[in-house]
Design a protein around this motif. Sequence first.
Motif, PDB file in Angstrom:
ATOM      1  N   PHE A 125       1.095  -1.161  -0.516  1.00  0.00           N
ATOM      2  CA  PHE A 125      -0.084  -0.039   0.076  1.00  0.00           C
ATOM      3  C   PHE A 125       1.017   1.347   0.044  1.00  0.00           C
ATOM      4  O   PHE A 125       1.730   1.580   1.175  1.00  0.00           O
ATOM      5  N   SER A 126       0.612   2.131  -1.021  1.00  0.00           N
ATOM      6  CA  SER A 126       1.643   3.552  -1.141  1.00  0.00           C
ATOM      7  C   SER A 126       0.512   4.365  -1.349  1.00  0.00           C
ATOM      8  O   SER A 126       0.020   4.267  -1.726  1.00  0.00           O
ATOM      9  N   GLN A 130      -3.935  10.811 -11.100  1.00  0.00           N
ATOM     10  CA  GLN A 130      -5.329   9.012 -10.431  1.00  0.00           C
ATOM     11  C   GLN A 130      -5.260   8.050 -11.368  1.00  0.00           C
ATOM     12  O   GLN A 130      -5.458   8.020 -12.556  1.00  0.00           O
ATOM     13  N   LEU A 131      -5.392   7.537 -10.467  1.00  0.00           N
ATOM     14  CA  LEU A 131      -5.607   5.900 -11.354  1.00  0.00           C
ATOM     15  C   LEU A 131      -7.733   5.883 -12.013  1.00  0.00           C
ATOM     16  O   LEU A 131      -8.172   6.632 -11.877  1.00  0.00           O
ATOM     17  N   ASN A 176      -8.292  -0.719  -5.486  1.00  0.00           N
ATOM     18  CA  ASN A 176      -7.110  -0.494  -4.324  1.00  0.00           C
ATOM     19  C   ASN A 176      -8.202   0.008  -2.442  1.00  0.00           C
ATOM     20  O   ASN A 176      -7.434  -0.763  -1.650  1.00  0.00           O
ATOM     21  N   ALA A 177      -9.089   0.454  -2.879  1.00  0.00           N
ATOM     22  CA  ALA A 177      -9.709   0.494  -1.498  1.00  0.00           C
ATOM     23  C   ALA A 177     -10.535  -0.683  -1.162  1.00  0.00           C
ATOM     24  O   ALA A 177     -10.393  -0.805   0.181  1.00  0.00           O
ATOM     25  N   ASN A 201      -5.460  -3.371   5.235  1.00  0.00           N
ATOM     26  CA  ASN A 201      -5.090  -1.933   5.887  1.00  0.00           C
ATOM     27  C   ASN A 201      -6.088  -1.344   6.276  1.00  0.00           C
ATOM     28  O   ASN A 201      -6.360  -0.134   5.676  1.00  0.00           O
ATOM     29  N   PRO A 202      -7.073  -1.445   7.333  1.00  0.00           N
ATOM     30  CA  PRO A 202      -8.023  -0.469   7.945  1.00  0.00           C
ATOM     31  C   PRO A 202      -7.769   0.077   8.677  1.00  0.00           C
ATOM     32  O   PRO A 202      -8.123   1.516   8.489  1.00  0.00           O
ATOM     33  N   LYS A 203      -6.317   0.231   8.642  1.00  0.00           N
ATOM     34  CA  LYS A 203      -5.936   1.393   9.943  1.00  0.00           C
ATOM     35  C   LYS A 203      -5.246   2.944   8.962  1.00  0.00           C
ATOM     36  O   LYS A 203      -5.179   4.127   8.717  1.00  0.00           O
ATOM     37  N   GLY A 204      -5.686   2.361   7.144  1.00  0.00           N
ATOM     38  CA  GLY A 204      -4.551   3.021   6.485  1.00  0.00           C
ATOM     39  C   GLY A 204      -3.362   3.891   6.576  1.00  0.00           C
ATOM     40  O   GLY A 204      -2.495   5.101   6.815  1.00  0.00           O
TER      41      GLY A 204
END
Length: 148
Positions: free
Chosen positions: A41-42, A86-87, A95-96, A103-106
Amino acid sequence: MKTLFSAILMVLFAVGIQAQSRWESAKKLASQNKELILLNFSGSDWCIPCIKLHKNIIETDEFKKLETENIAVYINADFPRNKKNQLSPELKKENASLADQYNPKGLFPYTLLLNSEGKVLKSWEGLPSENALAFTKEVRDIKENQNK
Protein backbone atom coordinates in the motif's frame (compact mmCIF):
# COMPACT_ATOMS: atom_id res chain seq x y z
CA MET A 1 -25.36 0.37 -34.93
CA LYS A 2 -25.67 -3.16 -33.59
CA THR A 3 -21.94 -3.74 -34.17
CA LEU A 4 -21.04 -0.51 -32.37
CA PHE A 5 -23.20 -1.45 -29.39
CA SER A 6 -21.62 -4.91 -29.27
CA ALA A 7 -18.13 -3.41 -29.42
CA ILE A 8 -18.90 -1.00 -26.58
CA LEU A 9 -20.26 -3.82 -24.45
CA MET A 10 -17.18 -5.94 -25.13
CA VAL A 11 -14.85 -3.09 -24.12
CA LEU A 12 -16.79 -2.41 -20.93
CA PHE A 13 -16.81 -6.11 -20.10
CA ALA A 14 -13.07 -6.44 -20.75
CA VAL A 15 -12.24 -3.40 -18.61
CA GLY A 16 -14.42 -4.74 -15.80
CA ILE A 17 -12.82 -8.17 -15.98
CA GLN A 18 -9.29 -6.75 -15.99
CA ALA A 19 -9.87 -4.37 -13.10
CA GLN A 20 -11.67 -6.97 -11.03
CA SER A 21 -9.18 -9.71 -11.72
CA ARG A 22 -5.84 -8.15 -10.72
CA TRP A 23 -6.13 -9.52 -7.16
CA GLU A 24 -7.80 -12.75 -8.26
CA SER A 25 -5.19 -13.23 -10.99
CA ALA A 26 -2.40 -12.76 -8.45
CA LYS A 27 -3.95 -15.36 -6.15
CA LYS A 28 -4.43 -17.79 -9.05
CA LEU A 29 -0.88 -17.29 -10.33
CA ALA A 30 0.54 -17.65 -6.83
CA SER A 31 -1.43 -20.85 -6.32
CA GLN A 32 -0.38 -22.35 -9.66
CA ASN A 33 3.31 -21.52 -9.19
CA LYS A 34 3.42 -22.06 -5.42
CA GLU A 35 4.33 -18.39 -4.97
CA LEU A 36 3.62 -15.85 -2.27
CA ILE A 37 1.94 -12.49 -2.81
CA LEU A 38 3.59 -9.19 -1.87
CA LEU A 39 0.93 -6.51 -1.44
CA ASN A 40 2.18 -2.96 -0.97
CA PHE A 41 0.00 0.00 0.00
CA SER A 42 1.57 3.26 -1.10
CA GLY A 43 0.98 6.92 -1.75
CA SER A 44 3.30 7.22 -4.72
CA ASP A 45 3.19 10.99 -5.05
CA TRP A 46 2.88 12.23 -1.46
CA CYS A 47 4.28 9.63 0.96
CA ILE A 48 8.06 10.12 1.32
CA PRO A 49 8.67 6.69 2.99
CA CYS A 50 6.60 5.08 0.18
CA ILE A 51 8.74 6.77 -2.46
CA LYS A 52 11.92 5.62 -0.67
CA LEU A 53 10.56 2.07 -0.39
CA HIS A 54 9.91 1.93 -4.11
CA LYS A 55 13.26 3.47 -5.04
CA ASN A 56 15.42 1.50 -2.58
CA ILE A 57 13.67 -1.88 -2.58
CA ILE A 58 10.85 -2.44 -5.07
CA GLU A 59 12.59 -0.98 -8.12
CA THR A 60 15.81 -2.94 -7.52
CA ASP A 61 16.94 -5.92 -9.56
CA GLU A 62 17.06 -7.99 -6.38
CA PHE A 63 13.35 -7.37 -5.74
CA LYS A 64 12.41 -8.01 -9.38
CA LYS A 65 14.03 -11.45 -9.10
CA LEU A 66 11.28 -12.41 -6.64
CA GLU A 67 8.85 -12.32 -9.56
CA THR A 68 11.12 -13.73 -12.27
CA GLU A 69 12.15 -16.64 -10.03
CA ASN A 70 8.53 -17.40 -9.05
CA ILE A 71 9.03 -16.49 -5.40
CA ALA A 72 6.30 -13.85 -5.16
CA VAL A 73 3.68 -12.00 -7.18
CA TYR A 74 3.78 -8.24 -6.55
CA ILE A 75 0.74 -5.96 -6.33
CA ASN A 76 0.89 -2.25 -5.59
CA ALA A 77 -2.27 -0.72 -4.15
CA ASP A 78 -1.46 2.91 -4.81
CA PHE A 79 -3.33 5.93 -3.48
CA PRO A 80 -1.92 8.97 -5.32
CA ARG A 81 -3.26 12.44 -4.50
CA ASN A 82 -2.16 14.58 -7.46
CA LYS A 83 -4.71 14.88 -10.26
CA LYS A 84 -2.16 13.97 -12.93
CA ASN A 85 -1.44 10.64 -11.19
CA GLN A 86 -5.02 9.52 -10.62
CA LEU A 87 -5.88 5.90 -11.31
CA SER A 88 -8.82 4.54 -13.26
CA PRO A 89 -12.07 4.27 -11.30
CA GLU A 90 -11.83 0.48 -11.47
CA LEU A 91 -8.32 0.43 -10.04
CA LYS A 92 -9.30 2.91 -7.31
CA LYS A 93 -12.19 0.64 -6.38
CA GLU A 94 -10.00 -2.46 -6.27
CA ASN A 95 -7.32 -0.68 -4.19
CA ALA A 96 -10.00 0.54 -1.78
CA SER A 97 -11.35 -3.00 -1.47
CA LEU A 98 -7.85 -4.34 -0.75
CA ALA A 99 -7.35 -1.57 1.82
CA ASP A 100 -10.66 -2.42 3.52
CA GLN A 101 -9.55 -6.02 3.81
CA TYR A 102 -5.82 -5.70 4.54
CA ASN A 103 -5.11 -2.11 5.63
CA PRO A 104 -8.09 -0.80 7.62
CA LYS A 105 -5.84 1.55 9.63
CA GLY A 106 -4.70 3.30 6.43
CA LEU A 107 -0.97 2.85 7.04
CA PHE A 108 1.50 4.05 4.37
CA PRO A 109 3.66 2.40 3.33
CA TYR A 110 2.31 -0.93 4.45
CA THR A 111 3.59 -4.13 2.90
CA LEU A 112 2.15 -7.58 3.40
CA LEU A 113 3.45 -10.99 2.47
CA LEU A 114 0.54 -13.35 1.89
CA ASN A 115 0.08 -16.94 0.84
CA SER A 116 -1.90 -17.76 -2.30
CA GLU A 117 -5.17 -17.84 -0.32
CA GLY A 118 -4.58 -14.33 0.99
CA LYS A 119 -3.52 -15.24 4.53
CA VAL A 120 -1.04 -12.73 6.00
CA LEU A 121 2.34 -14.32 6.73
CA LYS A 122 4.32 -11.14 7.51
CA SER A 123 3.74 -7.41 7.48
CA TRP A 124 5.98 -4.35 7.41
CA GLU A 125 4.59 -1.09 8.78
CA GLY A 126 6.34 1.92 7.33
CA LEU A 127 9.64 1.82 5.51
CA PRO A 128 11.42 -1.51 6.16
CA SER A 129 14.71 -1.03 7.99
CA GLU A 130 16.51 -3.58 5.86
CA ASN A 131 18.00 -2.97 2.41
CA ALA A 132 16.73 -4.68 -0.75
CA LEU A 133 19.00 -7.69 -0.34
CA ALA A 134 17.96 -8.32 3.27
CA PHE A 135 14.28 -7.68 2.47
CA THR A 136 14.23 -10.16 -0.41
CA LYS A 137 16.19 -12.71 1.65
CA GLU A 138 13.51 -12.52 4.33
CA VAL A 139 10.80 -13.11 1.70
CA ARG A 140 12.77 -16.05 0.27
CA ASP A 141 13.24 -17.55 3.75
CA ILE A 142 9.52 -17.33 4.50
CA LYS A 143 8.71 -18.98 1.17
CA GLU A 144 11.24 -21.72 1.83
CA ASN A 145 9.68 -22.39 5.25
CA GLN A 146 6.24 -22.54 3.63
CA ASN A 147 7.43 -25.34 1.36
CA LYS A 148 8.60 -27.53 4.26
